[in-house]
Design a protein around this motif. Sequence first.
Motif, PDB file in Angstrom:
ATOM      1  N   ILE A  75       0.779  -1.672   0.210  1.00 27.81           N
ATOM      2  CA  ILE A  75       0.105  -0.038   0.076  1.00 27.81           C
ATOM      3  C   ILE A  75       0.946   1.072   0.094  1.00 27.81           C
ATOM      4  O   ILE A  75       1.119   1.955  -0.983  1.00 27.81           O
ATOM      5  CB  ILE A  75      -0.912  -0.242   0.869  1.00 27.81           C
ATOM      6  N   GLY A  76       2.582   1.209   0.784  1.00 27.28           N
ATOM      7  CA  GLY A  76       2.452   2.354   0.803  1.00 27.28           C
ATOM      8  C   GLY A  76       3.496   2.910  -0.533  1.00 27.28           C
ATOM      9  O   GLY A  76       4.032   4.031  -1.128  1.00 27.28           O
ATOM     10  N   GLU A  77       3.799   1.639  -1.315  1.00 24.95           N
ATOM     11  CA  GLU A  77       4.959   1.814  -2.655  1.00 24.95           C
ATOM     12  C   GLU A  77       3.274   2.489  -3.388  1.00 24.95           C
ATOM     13  O   GLU A  77       3.762   3.477  -4.156  1.00 24.95           O
ATOM     14  CB  GLU A  77       5.321   0.603  -3.592  1.00 24.95           C
ATOM     15  N   ILE A  78       1.998   1.985  -3.480  1.00 24.09           N
ATOM     16  CA  ILE A  78       1.362   2.393  -4.404  1.00 24.09           C
ATOM     17  C   ILE A  78       1.021   4.110  -4.496  1.00 24.09           C
ATOM     18  O   ILE A  78       0.858   4.430  -5.180  1.00 24.09           O
ATOM     19  CB  ILE A  78      -0.248   1.861  -3.997  1.00 24.09           C
ATOM     20  N   LEU A  79       0.966   4.411  -2.502  1.00 27.29           N
ATOM     21  CA  LEU A  79       0.730   5.813  -2.552  1.00 27.29           C
ATOM     22  C   LEU A  79       1.930   6.665  -2.792  1.00 27.29           C
ATOM     23  O   LEU A  79       1.715   7.907  -3.296  1.00 27.29           O
ATOM     24  CB  LEU A  79       0.292   5.737  -1.428  1.00 27.29           C
ATOM     25  N   ARG A  80       2.997   5.975  -2.818  1.00 26.20           N
ATOM     26  CA  ARG A  80       4.280   6.873  -3.244  1.00 26.20           C
ATOM     27  C   ARG A  80       4.768   7.467  -4.559  1.00 26.20           C
ATOM     28  O   ARG A  80       5.049   8.441  -5.068  1.00 26.20           O
ATOM     29  CB  ARG A  80       5.577   5.926  -2.596  1.00 26.20           C
ATOM     30  N   LEU A  81       4.424   6.308  -5.173  1.00 18.87           N
ATOM     31  CA  LEU A  81       4.197   6.162  -6.515  1.00 18.87           C
ATOM     32  C   LEU A  81       3.603   8.045  -7.333  1.00 18.87           C
ATOM     33  O   LEU A  81       4.050   8.228  -7.922  1.00 18.87           O
ATOM     34  CB  LEU A  81       4.057   5.999  -7.831  1.00 18.87           C
ATOM     35  N   PRO A  82       2.419   8.330  -7.600  1.00 17.57           N
ATOM     36  CA  PRO A  82       1.387   6.771  -7.214  1.00 17.57           C
ATOM     37  C   PRO A  82       0.820   6.070  -8.489  1.00 17.57           C
ATOM     38  O   PRO A  82       0.783   6.589  -9.486  1.00 17.57           O
ATOM     39  CB  PRO A  82       0.190   7.903  -6.380  1.00 17.57           C
ATOM     40  N   VAL A  83       0.001   4.638  -8.053  1.00 19.48           N
ATOM     41  CA  VAL A  83      -0.648   4.050  -8.744  1.00 19.48           C
ATOM     42  C   VAL A  83      -1.995   5.131  -9.165  1.00 19.48           C
ATOM     43  O   VAL A  83      -2.411   5.470  -8.305  1.00 19.48           O
ATOM     44  CB  VAL A  83      -0.877   2.779  -8.574  1.00 19.48           C
ATOM     45  N   HIS A  84      -2.174   4.911 -10.769  1.00 18.90           N
ATOM     46  CA  HIS A  84      -3.617   5.991 -10.953  1.00 18.90           C
ATOM     47  C   HIS A  84      -4.807   5.024 -10.833  1.00 18.90           C
ATOM     48  O   HIS A  84      -5.789   5.804 -10.132  1.00 18.90           O
ATOM     49  CB  HIS A  84      -3.677   6.239 -12.273  1.00 18.90           C
ATOM     50  N   HIS A  85      -4.455   3.461 -10.522  1.00 18.92           N
ATOM     51  CA  HIS A  85      -5.878   2.857 -10.875  1.00 18.92           C
ATOM     52  C   HIS A  85      -5.553   1.717 -10.649  1.00 18.92           C
ATOM     53  O   HIS A  85      -4.666   1.034 -10.555  1.00 18.92           O
ATOM     54  CB  HIS A  85      -6.268   2.466 -12.393  1.00 18.92           C
ATOM     55  N   GLN A 109      -4.875  11.710  -0.705  1.00 21.05           N
ATOM     56  CA  GLN A 109      -4.059  11.674  -2.331  1.00 21.05           C
ATOM     57  C   GLN A 109      -5.752  11.843  -2.581  1.00 21.05           C
ATOM     58  O   GLN A 109      -6.622  10.335  -2.504  1.00 21.05           O
ATOM     59  CB  GLN A 109      -3.607  10.397  -2.507  1.00 21.05           C
ATOM     60  N   SER A 110      -5.514  11.583  -4.400  1.00 23.93           N
ATOM     61  CA  SER A 110      -7.132  10.964  -4.652  1.00 23.93           C
ATOM     62  C   SER A 110      -6.713  10.339  -5.270  1.00 23.93           C
ATOM     63  O   SER A 110      -7.699   9.684  -6.344  1.00 23.93           O
ATOM     64  CB  SER A 110      -7.515  12.487  -5.964  1.00 23.93           C
ATOM     65  N   GLU A 111      -5.442   9.736  -5.702  1.00 20.12           N
ATOM     66  CA  GLU A 111      -5.069   8.259  -6.357  1.00 20.12           C
ATOM     67  C   GLU A 111      -4.706   7.432  -4.948  1.00 20.12           C
ATOM     68  O   GLU A 111      -3.851   7.992  -4.828  1.00 20.12           O
ATOM     69  CB  GLU A 111      -4.281   8.555  -7.429  1.00 20.12           C
ATOM     70  N   PRO A 112      -5.030   5.913  -5.359  1.00 18.38           N
ATOM     71  CA  PRO A 112      -5.774   5.628  -6.712  1.00 18.38           C
ATOM     72  C   PRO A 112      -5.783   5.167  -7.183  1.00 18.38           C
ATOM     73  O   PRO A 112      -7.134   5.344  -6.145  1.00 18.38           O
ATOM     74  CB  PRO A 112      -5.125   4.147  -6.252  1.00 18.38           C
ATOM     75  N   VAL A 113      -7.134   5.342  -7.895  1.00 15.02           N
ATOM     76  CA  VAL A 113      -8.842   5.349  -8.211  1.00 15.02           C
ATOM     77  C   VAL A 113      -9.251   3.721  -7.517  1.00 15.02           C
ATOM     78  O   VAL A 113      -8.463   3.053  -8.106  1.00 15.02           O
ATOM     79  CB  VAL A 113      -9.345   5.456  -9.460  1.00 15.02           C
ATOM     80  N   VAL A 114     -10.025   2.855  -7.057  1.00 17.82           N
ATOM     81  CA  VAL A 114     -10.008   1.573  -6.440  1.00 17.82           C
ATOM     82  C   VAL A 114     -11.447   1.610  -6.936  1.00 17.82           C
ATOM     83  O   VAL A 114     -12.200   1.662  -6.389  1.00 17.82           O
ATOM     84  CB  VAL A 114      -9.874   1.858  -5.143  1.00 17.82           C
ATOM     85  N   HIS A 115     -11.090   0.367  -7.246  1.00 20.23           N
ATOM     86  CA  HIS A 115     -12.412  -0.366  -8.347  1.00 20.23           C
ATOM     87  C   HIS A 115     -12.736  -1.925  -7.734  1.00 20.23           C
ATOM     88  O   HIS A 115     -11.294  -2.448  -7.602  1.00 20.23           O
ATOM     89  CB  HIS A 115     -12.057  -0.339  -9.867  1.00 20.23           C
ATOM     90  N   LEU A 116     -13.531  -2.394  -7.386  1.00 16.51           N
ATOM     91  CA  LEU A 116     -13.813  -3.999  -7.092  1.00 16.51           C
ATOM     92  C   LEU A 116     -14.333  -4.441  -7.859  1.00 16.51           C
ATOM     93  O   LEU A 116     -15.385  -3.588  -8.987  1.00 16.51           O
ATOM     94  CB  LEU A 116     -15.301  -3.570  -5.783  1.00 16.51           C
ATOM     95  N   SER A 117     -13.746  -5.889  -8.990  1.00 11.96           N
ATOM     96  CA  SER A 117     -14.301  -6.399  -9.996  1.00 11.96           C
ATOM     97  C   SER A 117     -15.319  -7.288 -10.143  1.00 11.96           C
ATOM     98  O   SER A 117     -14.479  -8.361  -9.666  1.00 11.96           O
ATOM     99  CB  SER A 117     -13.175  -6.481 -10.766  1.00 11.96           C
ATOM    100  N   TYR A 118     -16.322  -7.348  -9.959  1.00  9.38           N
ATOM    101  CA  TYR A 118     -17.450  -8.697  -9.460  1.00  9.38           C
ATOM    102  C   TYR A 118     -17.999  -9.442 -10.544  1.00  9.38           C
ATOM    103  O   TYR A 118     -18.104  -8.486 -11.340  1.00  9.38           O
ATOM    104  CB  TYR A 118     -18.018  -7.935  -9.247  1.00  9.38           C
ATOM    105  N   MET A 119     -17.272 -10.298 -11.231  1.00  8.08           N
ATOM    106  CA  MET A 119     -17.480 -11.009 -11.795  1.00  8.08           C
ATOM    107  C   MET A 119     -18.606 -12.017 -12.162  1.00  8.08           C
ATOM    108  O   MET A 119     -19.017 -12.269 -10.908  1.00  8.08           O
ATOM    109  CB  MET A 119     -16.199 -12.252 -11.719  1.00  8.08           C
ATOM    110  N   MET A 120     -20.055 -11.421 -12.752  1.00  8.73           N
ATOM    111  CA  MET A 120     -21.087 -11.695 -13.431  1.00  8.73           C
ATOM    112  C   MET A 120     -21.367 -13.309 -13.621  1.00  8.73           C
ATOM    113  O   MET A 120     -20.893 -13.480 -14.812  1.00  8.73           O
ATOM    114  CB  MET A 120     -21.816 -10.896 -14.250  1.00  8.73           C
ATOM    115  N   THR A 121     -21.192 -13.628 -12.765  1.00  6.21           N
ATOM    116  CA  THR A 121     -21.179 -16.151 -13.003  1.00  6.21           C
ATOM    117  C   THR A 121     -22.763 -16.365 -12.526  1.00  6.21           C
ATOM    118  O   THR A 121     -23.747 -15.487 -11.174  1.00  6.21           O
ATOM    119  CB  THR A 121     -20.615 -16.381 -12.793  1.00  6.21           C
ATOM    120  N   ARG A 122     -23.033 -17.281 -12.730  1.00  7.05           N
ATOM    121  CA  ARG A 122     -24.639 -18.277 -12.431  1.00  7.05           C
ATOM    122  C   ARG A 122     -24.675 -17.997 -10.836  1.00  7.05           C
ATOM    123  O   ARG A 122     -25.562 -17.764 -10.210  1.00  7.05           O
ATOM    124  CB  ARG A 122     -25.188 -18.936 -12.644  1.00  7.05           C
ATOM    125  N   LYS A 123     -23.621 -18.148 -10.107  1.00  5.28           N
ATOM    126  CA  LYS A 123     -23.534 -18.474  -8.996  1.00  5.28           C
ATOM    127  C   LYS A 123     -23.202 -17.375  -7.909  1.00  5.28           C
ATOM    128  O   LYS A 123     -23.573 -17.113  -6.551  1.00  5.28           O
ATOM    129  CB  LYS A 123     -22.312 -19.237  -8.854  1.00  5.28           C
TER     130      LYS A 123
END
Length: 386
Positions: free
Chosen positions: A119-129, A170-184
């Motif tokens: 997390i520290g590395e992500i914020l240091r750069l910062p990673v955009h997304h 900080q405003s970055e990174p933008v953090v998304h959850l990616s929820y895979m849509m399956t029948r389950k």
Amino acid sequence: MIDRIRRFFRKKEQGKKQAGSKPSLPAPAVAQIEVTTRCNLKCTMCPRTHFSGDKNVDFPFEVFESFAESFSELNHVHLQGWGEPLLHPRIFDMAALVVKNQCRVGFTTNGSLLDDRVIGEILRLPVHHVAVSVAGADDEVHGAIRVGSNLDTLLGRVANLVDARNAAGQSEPVVHLSYMMTRKAVAGLPEMVRKAHEIGVDRLVTPNLDCPVTRDEEEGRIFGFGEPEKDIEKVLDEARILANKKKFRMSVYPLKLSDEILVCELNPLTQFFVNVHGDVAPCPYASLMGRTPYNRYFLGETVPTEPLVFGSLAESSMGAIWQQDAYRKFRMQYWNRRTAYDNLSKNRTSIHSVFGLQDYIREIDGVLSEYPVPPFCRKCYKAFGA
């Protein structure tokens, strides 16, 4: 109308030949780079679980360095392929090279390695997304699909990332959850909206399982060419209402496919994929775990798939590969398709009756038949909007 479109293309190509130049195609804008094929999970829908492939390979850092001069010409570099990117020992050196060249950088992760150091590395750069993959709203469903992952632990790590970002102002990174849509997993979507909003992520996206590599996954998809199932639509409506009520961003992928998609979401006109060896492909489905042939499914049919690559960054520059004749020919099929449709729309200024609308639809069908997607893409769900 279709004849006029054909004459337009013939005239344009003749003009290009007379001028001795090649047709102008868009420049690349987005690169997805497979930094590793190693992974610490065994997800049921992942090709890595089912095929031998080029497993446990890391992208050579020296090849990445030689490619870095191209980053300044791109808008975004996404460090992710058919493996867990945080397992690459130099992932943050790679990300730093992207940022140094004035380009945005992001990655998709299974979240298992999001500890304080990372997390520290992500914020240091910062990673955009940063996108984090989840597969169910409770651990029973999530853990059965993403084998080796615990949902509560995962969401706790994501919450730590969001909290650390906010605490740093900080405003970055933008953090998304990616929820895979399956029948389950689909029934749990409203609950995942609640959990995603609670931990403070910026957005929840719901991709379809658009590259099924087993019969079970093919039978478990919830999208198709017919109307979506009513029970599934009801769940989606509930999730949308809840997201709106909480003023939370949620993006739902379509469940009904269309044969009128001009260029798929992966848009090979401006985006490209680089596999773990440095081979350049139009998308991640064109090069699975390096150079591995594989089987995918399309409408119940097994589709044997050979890698489709157009050169190697270990041997040539991205500029030279992008302008290579075979690669240009591939992209030109999409350019012709989109341009023909645009010209048809431009010349159709108004529709005054249902008969005029029917004529227009027939003209669209004619143009799309005249300019189909490349053969490699014709049995891919992405080409139909999944």
